[in-house]
Design a protein around this motif. Structure first.
Motif, PDB file in Angstrom:
ATOM      1  N   ARG A  47     -28.022  -0.936  41.390  1.00 18.47           N
ATOM      2  CA  ARG A  47     -27.292  -1.333  40.191  1.00 18.47           C
ATOM      3  C   ARG A  47     -25.789  -1.408  40.450  1.00 18.47           C
ATOM      4  NH1 ARG A  47     -26.140   3.191  37.677  1.00 18.47           N
ATOM      5  NH2 ARG A  47     -23.980   2.707  38.145  1.00 18.47           N
ATOM      6  N   GLN A  48     -25.281  -0.515  41.252  1.00 18.16           N
ATOM      7  CA  GLN A  48     -23.856  -0.526  41.583  1.00 18.16           C
ATOM      8  C   GLN A  48     -23.471  -1.724  42.452  1.00 18.16           C
ATOM      9  OE1 GLN A  48     -23.643   3.308  43.476  1.00 18.16           O
ATOM     10  NE2 GLN A  48     -22.904   4.349  41.634  1.00 18.16           N
ATOM     11  N   GLY A  49     -24.470  -2.340  43.083  1.00 19.98           N
ATOM     12  CA  GLY A  49     -24.184  -3.468  43.969  1.00 19.98           C
ATOM     13  C   GLY A  49     -23.896  -3.056  45.391  1.00 19.98           C
ATOM     14  N   LEU A  50     -24.243  -1.815  45.723  1.00 17.11           N
ATOM     15  CA  LEU A  50     -23.941  -1.308  47.055  1.00 17.11           C
ATOM     16  C   LEU A  50     -24.623  -2.121  48.146  1.00 17.11           C
ATOM     17  CD1 LEU A  50     -22.431   1.061  48.440  1.00 17.11           C
ATOM     18  CD2 LEU A  50     -24.566   2.341  48.354  1.00 17.11           C
ATOM     19  N   TYR A  51     -25.811  -2.666  47.850  1.00 20.50           N
ATOM     20  CA  TYR A  51     -26.574  -3.415  48.851  1.00 20.50           C
ATOM     21  C   TYR A  51     -26.566  -4.926  48.595  1.00 20.50           C
ATOM     22  CZ  TYR A  51     -28.607   1.255  49.637  1.00 20.50           C
ATOM     23  OH  TYR A  51     -28.798   2.587  49.886  1.00 20.50           O
ATOM     24  N   LYS A  52     -25.758  -5.397  47.678  1.00 21.89           N
ATOM     25  CA  LYS A  52     -25.881  -6.785  47.224  1.00 21.89           C
ATOM     26  C   LYS A  52     -25.617  -7.819  48.313  1.00 21.89           C
ATOM     27  CE  LYS A  52     -21.258  -6.863  45.349  1.00 21.89           C
ATOM     28  NZ  LYS A  52     -20.204  -7.400  45.367  1.00 21.89           N
ATOM     29  N   ASP A  53     -24.870  -7.444  49.350  1.00 28.10           N
ATOM     30  CA  ASP A  53     -24.565  -8.404  50.404  1.00 28.10           C
ATOM     31  C   ASP A  53     -25.540  -8.348  51.570  1.00 28.10           C
ATOM     32  OD1 ASP A  53     -22.298  -9.340  49.045  1.00 28.10           O
ATOM     33  OD2 ASP A  53     -21.062  -7.715  49.837  1.00 28.10           O
ATOM     34  N   ARG A  54     -26.554  -7.491  51.462  1.00 29.00           N
ATOM     35  CA  ARG A  54     -27.549  -7.400  52.527  1.00 29.00           C
ATOM     36  C   ARG A  54     -28.680  -8.380  52.259  1.00 29.00           C
ATOM     37  NH1 ARG A  54     -28.120  -0.917  53.898  1.00 29.00           N
ATOM     38  NH2 ARG A  54     -25.877  -0.462  53.937  1.00 29.00           N
ATOM     39  N   PRO A  55     -29.184  -9.035  53.289  1.00 25.28           N
ATOM     40  CA  PRO A  55     -30.257 -10.016  53.094  1.00 25.28           C
ATOM     41  C   PRO A  55     -31.473  -9.404  52.411  1.00 25.28           C
ATOM     42  CG  PRO A  55     -29.369 -10.150  55.319  1.00 25.28           C
ATOM     43  CD  PRO A  55     -28.761  -8.932  54.695  1.00 25.28           C
ATOM     44  N   GLY A  56     -32.021 -10.144  51.448  1.00 24.03           N
ATOM     45  CA  GLY A  56     -33.243  -9.727  50.773  1.00 24.03           C
ATOM     46  C   GLY A  56     -33.062  -8.765  49.623  1.00 24.03           C
ATOM     47  N   MET A  57     -31.841  -8.321  49.375  1.00 23.71           N
ATOM     48  CA  MET A  57     -31.604  -7.388  48.276  1.00 23.71           C
ATOM     49  C   MET A  57     -31.541  -8.131  46.946  1.00 23.71           C
ATOM     50  SD  MET A  57     -31.533  -4.310  49.509  1.00 23.71           S
ATOM     51  CE  MET A  57     -32.889  -4.919  50.522  1.00 23.71           C
ATOM     52  N   PRO A  58     -31.929  -7.467  45.842  1.00 24.30           N
ATOM     53  CA  PRO A  58     -31.924  -8.146  44.542  1.00 24.30           C
ATOM     54  C   PRO A  58     -30.525  -8.542  44.102  1.00 24.30           C
ATOM     55  CG  PRO A  58     -32.340  -5.794  44.286  1.00 24.30           C
ATOM     56  CD  PRO A  58     -32.422  -6.084  45.743  1.00 24.30           C
ATOM     57  N   GLN A  59     -30.467  -9.652  43.415  1.00 18.26           N
ATOM     58  CA  GLN A  59     -29.216 -10.140  42.854  1.00 18.26           C
ATOM     59  C   GLN A  59     -29.311 -10.106  41.335  1.00 18.26           C
ATOM     60  OE1 GLN A  59     -26.504 -10.948  44.895  1.00 18.26           O
ATOM     61  NE2 GLN A  59     -27.890 -10.100  46.449  1.00 18.26           N
ATOM     62  N   ALA A  60     -28.208  -9.752  40.690  1.00 16.37           N
ATOM     63  CA  ALA A  60     -28.196  -9.673  39.221  1.00 16.37           C
ATOM     64  C   ALA A  60     -28.375 -11.067  38.617  1.00 16.37           C
ATOM     65  CB  ALA A  60     -26.893  -9.058  38.757  1.00 16.37           C
ATOM     66  N   PRO A  61     -29.077 -11.134  37.475  1.00 22.18           N
ATOM     67  CA  PRO A  61     -29.744 -10.030  36.763  1.00 22.18           C
ATOM     68  C   PRO A  61     -31.081  -9.668  37.412  1.00 22.18           C
ATOM     69  CG  PRO A  61     -30.106 -12.063  35.583  1.00 22.18           C
ATOM     70  CD  PRO A  61     -29.202 -12.405  36.738  1.00 22.18           C
ATOM     71  N   PHE A  62     -31.425  -8.376  37.374  1.00 23.48           N
ATOM     72  CA  PHE A  62     -32.685  -7.924  37.935  1.00 23.48           C
ATOM     73  C   PHE A  62     -33.161  -6.680  37.173  1.00 23.48           C
ATOM     74  CE2 PHE A  62     -29.539  -5.417  40.108  1.00 23.48           C
ATOM     75  CZ  PHE A  62     -30.123  -4.178  40.303  1.00 23.48           C
ATOM     76  N   VAL A  63     -34.440  -6.361  37.335  1.00 27.86           N
ATOM     77  CA  VAL A  63     -35.043  -5.182  36.716  1.00 27.86           C
ATOM     78  C   VAL A  63     -35.206  -4.118  37.794  1.00 27.86           C
ATOM     79  CG1 VAL A  63     -37.076  -4.257  35.538  1.00 27.86           C
ATOM     80  CG2 VAL A  63     -36.253  -6.578  35.003  1.00 27.86           C
ATOM     81  N   PRO A  64     -34.508  -2.975  37.697  1.00 25.64           N
ATOM     82  CA  PRO A  64     -34.649  -1.927  38.710  1.00 25.64           C
ATOM     83  C   PRO A  64     -36.012  -1.241  38.628  1.00 25.64           C
ATOM     84  CG  PRO A  64     -32.655  -1.638  37.364  1.00 25.64           C
ATOM     85  CD  PRO A  64     -33.533  -2.622  36.664  1.00 25.64           C
ATOM     86  N   GLY A  65     -36.233  -0.327  39.569  1.00 25.37           N
ATOM     87  CA  GLY A  65     -37.427   0.509  39.518  1.00 25.37           C
ATOM     88  C   GLY A  65     -38.391   0.251  40.649  1.00 25.37           C
ATOM     89  N   LEU A  66     -38.747   1.311  41.371  1.00 25.37           N
ATOM     90  CA  LEU A  66     -39.606   1.181  42.547  1.00 25.37           C
ATOM     91  C   LEU A  66     -40.956   1.864  42.395  1.00 25.37           C
ATOM     92  CD1 LEU A  66     -36.980   2.004  45.344  1.00 25.37           C
ATOM     93  CD2 LEU A  66     -37.489  -0.199  44.298  1.00 25.37           C
ATOM     94  N   GLU A  67     -41.067   2.823  41.494  1.00 21.04           N
ATOM     95  CA  GLU A  67     -42.268   3.654  41.427  1.00 21.04           C
ATOM     96  C   GLU A  67     -42.717   3.783  39.978  1.00 21.04           C
ATOM     97  OE1 GLU A  67     -40.126   6.200  44.960  1.00 21.04           O
ATOM     98  OE2 GLU A  67     -40.107   6.857  42.863  1.00 21.04           O
ATOM     99  N   VAL A  68     -44.011   3.543  39.734  1.00 25.81           N
ATOM    100  CA  VAL A  68     -44.523   3.600  38.371  1.00 25.81           C
ATOM    101  C   VAL A  68     -45.860   4.313  38.324  1.00 25.81           C
ATOM    102  CG1 VAL A  68     -43.401   1.385  37.838  1.00 25.81           C
ATOM    103  CG2 VAL A  68     -45.844   1.434  38.404  1.00 25.81           C
ATOM    104  N   ALA A  69     -46.170   4.844  37.147  1.00 27.74           N
ATOM    105  CA  ALA A  69     -47.513   5.334  36.825  1.00 27.74           C
ATOM    106  C   ALA A  69     -47.991   4.566  35.610  1.00 27.74           C
ATOM    107  CB  ALA A  69     -47.487   6.829  36.536  1.00 27.74           C
ATOM    108  N   GLY A  70     -49.293   4.424  35.492  1.00 31.62           N
ATOM    109  CA  GLY A  70     -49.847   3.709  34.344  1.00 31.62           C
ATOM    110  C   GLY A  70     -51.330   3.467  34.533  1.00 31.62           C
ATOM    111  N   THR A  71     -51.816   2.381  33.962  1.00 32.01           N
ATOM    112  CA  THR A  71     -53.226   2.018  34.086  1.00 32.01           C
ATOM    113  C   THR A  71     -53.344   0.595  34.610  1.00 32.01           C
ATOM    114  OG1 THR A  71     -53.305   1.270  31.773  1.00 32.01           O
ATOM    115  CG2 THR A  71     -53.943   3.562  32.220  1.00 32.01           C
ATOM    116  N   VAL A  72     -54.412   0.344  35.341  1.00 30.02           N
ATOM    117  CA  VAL A  72     -54.619  -0.983  35.906  1.00 30.02           C
ATOM    118  C   VAL A  72     -54.776  -1.997  34.778  1.00 30.02           C
ATOM    119  CG1 VAL A  72     -56.123  -2.428  37.316  1.00 30.02           C
ATOM    120  CG2 VAL A  72     -55.665  -0.056  38.001  1.00 30.02           C
ATOM    121  N   ARG A  73     -53.982  -3.044  34.836  1.00 33.80           N
ATOM    122  CA  ARG A  73     -54.003  -4.088  33.797  1.00 33.80           C
ATOM    123  C   ARG A  73     -54.897  -5.254  34.230  1.00 33.80           C
ATOM    124  NH1 ARG A  73     -50.311  -6.096  29.775  1.00 33.80           N
ATOM    125  NH2 ARG A  73     -50.263  -8.366  29.624  1.00 33.80           N
TER     126      ARG A  73
END
Length: 331
Positions: A47-73
């Motif tokens: 979110r701070q943009g620390l990795y924004k200049d590295r190849p393959g990193m997300p560019q704004a606007p984007f939805v953060p979050g790497l790990e989730v729990a829930g139910t199979v949809r």
């Protein structure tokens, strides 16, 4: 669907809840109805943009979050081993996005079932993905052997907190942690299976005469350098982050051959895609450790609409345990 979007790179205030289209699973993929999304330090850095200049990193606007729990949809073509409605946790093998949303698209190889296991979903998403990474780090990179001792810096942080349970499960003889002086009181209340937690600023004195076979360091800076004084010949230092923020720190490489110690880096986003065979056993070992009570920690649950608050607390280190986000209840 609801999603927390970073409208731009910057302060936590760039985060806000919006409505976006729910993803559909293509062949070999699956979607999860999210009940809990973990908040991690890497989310803050993205979110701070620390990795924004590295190849393959997300560019704004984007939805953060790497790990989730829930139910199979929904299961994409060719996906087996899961059923719709099954409770699951998904980790990320790369620096990806999309977790702060009510529907998450993922690779089934990164998902483990919680059905039949008496584990709270908020705790599971807070601990299980990091515990899986700890298992890979200890078995594949640091090569922990039964009876060896482990020192963990930043002992209460999300990544570090996974190590004592996995190290104990793997037969470590002793697991000691270090924290900043301001977290010693919290450390005294911790249910994590450390044998002892000491002030990182005074660790050399507090642990005088002791050496550790493996040192886990996601903190960096001076803590990393001073770790050498707690290592003996054959010890391994695993570098797994830079939470302290000292990006200019230089490490005394001549000390490595003089002391006969090893330093290895571990970044799951780099390691796991090229070692996919490590993921499934790591997830299952992490689930076993968690169900055995080796990952108990304090969890705070906030709605998506308070994602900015969660990030503020991550930045100013004013949190205890971990924060998870849940979709806002419709008005």
């Amino acid at each position: 669907m609801q999603a927390v979007q970073a409208a731009a790179f910057g302060a936590p205030s760039v985060l806000g809840v919006t409505e976006v289209a729910a993803p559909e699973p293509g062949p070999g993929r699956m979607t999860i109805d999210v009940t809990h999304a973990a908040v991690g330090l890497v989310d803050v850095f993205l979110r701070q943009g620390l990795y924004k200049d590295r190849p393959g990193m997300p560019q704004a606007p984007f939805v953060p979050g790497l790990e989730v729990a829930g139910t199979v949809r929904e299961l994409g073509e060719g996906v087996t081993g899961f059923t719709v409605g099954e409770r699951v946790v998904s980790m990320s093998a790369a620096i990806g996005t999309g977790g702060y949303a009510s529907v998450y698209l993922t690779d089934p190889a990164l998902v483990v079932s919680l059905d039949g296991f008496d584990v709270d979903s908020a705790l599971a998403v807070s601990v299980l993905p990091n515990a899986a990474m700890a298992h890979v780090a200890l078995t594949r990179v640091a090569h922990l052997a039964k009876g060896e001792s482990v020192l963990v810096h930043g002992a209460l942080g999300g990544f570090s907190a996974a190590f004592p349970g996995i190290a104990t499960q793997l037969g470590a003889s002793r697991v000691v942690g270090t924290v900043r002086a301001g977290r010693l009181e919290e450390a005294g209340r911790s249910r994590l299976p450390y044998d002892r937690i000491v002030d990182s600023a005074a660790m050399t004195e507090a642990l005088a005469g002791e050496t550790f076979d493996i040192v886990i360091d996601p903190v960096g800076g001076d803590v990393r350098t001073r770790s050498l004084d707690l290592m003996g010949p054959g010890s391994r230092l695993l570098v797994g982050g830079n939470a302290g923020g000292d990006w200019d720190h230089a490490f005394p490489s001549n000390d490595l051959w003089q002391r006969s110690v090893t330093v290895s880096g571990f970044n799951s986003a780099a390691y796991l895609p090229s070692h996919p065979d490590a993921i499934r056993p790591a997830l299952e070992a992490a689930r076993t450790a968690l169900t055995a009570g080796l990952g108990e920690m304090e969890i705070e649950v906030l709605p998506f609409s308070e994602a900015a608050t969660a990030h503020e607390r991550m930045e100013n280190r004013s949190l205890t345990g971990r924060i998870v986000l849940v979709p806002d209840t419709p008005a």
